[in-house]
Design a protein around this motif. Sequence first.
Motif, short mmCIF file in Angstrom:
data_model
loop_
_atom_site.label_atom_id
_atom_site.label_comp_id
_atom_site.label_asym_id
_atom_site.label_seq_id
_atom_site.Cartn_x
_atom_site.Cartn_y
_atom_site.Cartn_z
N ASN A 170 34.04 42.06 28.34
CA ASN A 170 35.05 41.02 28.56
C ASN A 170 36.44 41.62 28.68
N THR A 171 36.75 42.56 27.80
CA THR A 171 38.06 43.22 27.84
C THR A 171 38.26 43.91 29.19
N ASP A 172 37.25 44.65 29.63
CA ASP A 172 37.34 45.33 30.92
C ASP A 172 37.52 44.32 32.06
N ASN A 173 36.79 43.21 32.01
CA ASN A 173 36.90 42.19 33.05
C ASN A 173 38.30 41.57 33.08
N TYR A 174 38.84 41.25 31.90
CA TYR A 174 40.20 40.69 31.85
C TYR A 174 41.22 41.69 32.38
N ARG A 175 41.08 42.94 32.01
CA ARG A 175 42.02 43.96 32.52
C ARG A 175 41.93 44.06 34.05
N GLU A 176 40.72 44.02 34.56
CA GLU A 176 40.52 44.10 36.01
C GLU A 176 41.15 42.90 36.70
N ILE A 177 40.99 41.72 36.12
CA ILE A 177 41.58 40.52 36.71
C ILE A 177 43.10 40.62 36.69
N GLU A 178 43.65 41.05 35.55
CA GLU A 178 45.11 41.18 35.47
C GLU A 178 45.64 42.18 36.49
N THR A 179 44.95 43.29 36.63
CA THR A 179 45.38 44.31 37.60
C THR A 179 45.30 43.76 39.01
N SER A 180 44.22 43.06 39.32
CA SER A 180 44.06 42.48 40.66
C SER A 180 45.14 41.44 40.94
N GLU A 235 48.11 41.26 39.55
CA GLU A 235 49.38 41.97 39.67
C GLU A 235 49.52 42.58 41.07
N GLU A 236 48.47 43.22 41.53
CA GLU A 236 48.51 43.83 42.86
C GLU A 236 48.66 42.77 43.95
N SER A 237 48.00 41.63 43.78
CA SER A 237 48.10 40.54 44.77
C SER A 237 49.53 40.01 44.84
#
Length: 101
Positions: A78-88, A90-92
């Motif tokens: 879950n932590t990895d998924n949330y970080r990935e979503i936040e990064t995506s 931010e990039e968007s």
Amino acid sequence: MGDHFKTDIDQLAAFNKDLTEAHDSLEQVRQALQHVRSDQVGTAELDEACDDFQERWKYGNEQIKERIGKVTEGLQQNTDNYREIETSLEESFKRAAAAGK
């Protein structure tokens, strides 16, 4: 709906660490007491009770370890998924801001 759901990624990571440390502490105590043999304690009845307790504690600790492992695995995912979503996200937003200039 999004106003009611917030996830603190650092809290998830800290909880994961706390669970692991809790298990490690239980295991250290069990191992420290494992060196005390029942024949060193006293009466035969007490010796038997100590051996029985040691076996139950070992079994219980193994069950806790297994469950903590599953929980920490899920928390890490879950932590990895949330970080990935936040990064995506931010990039968007950065791409959208750059495109709007």
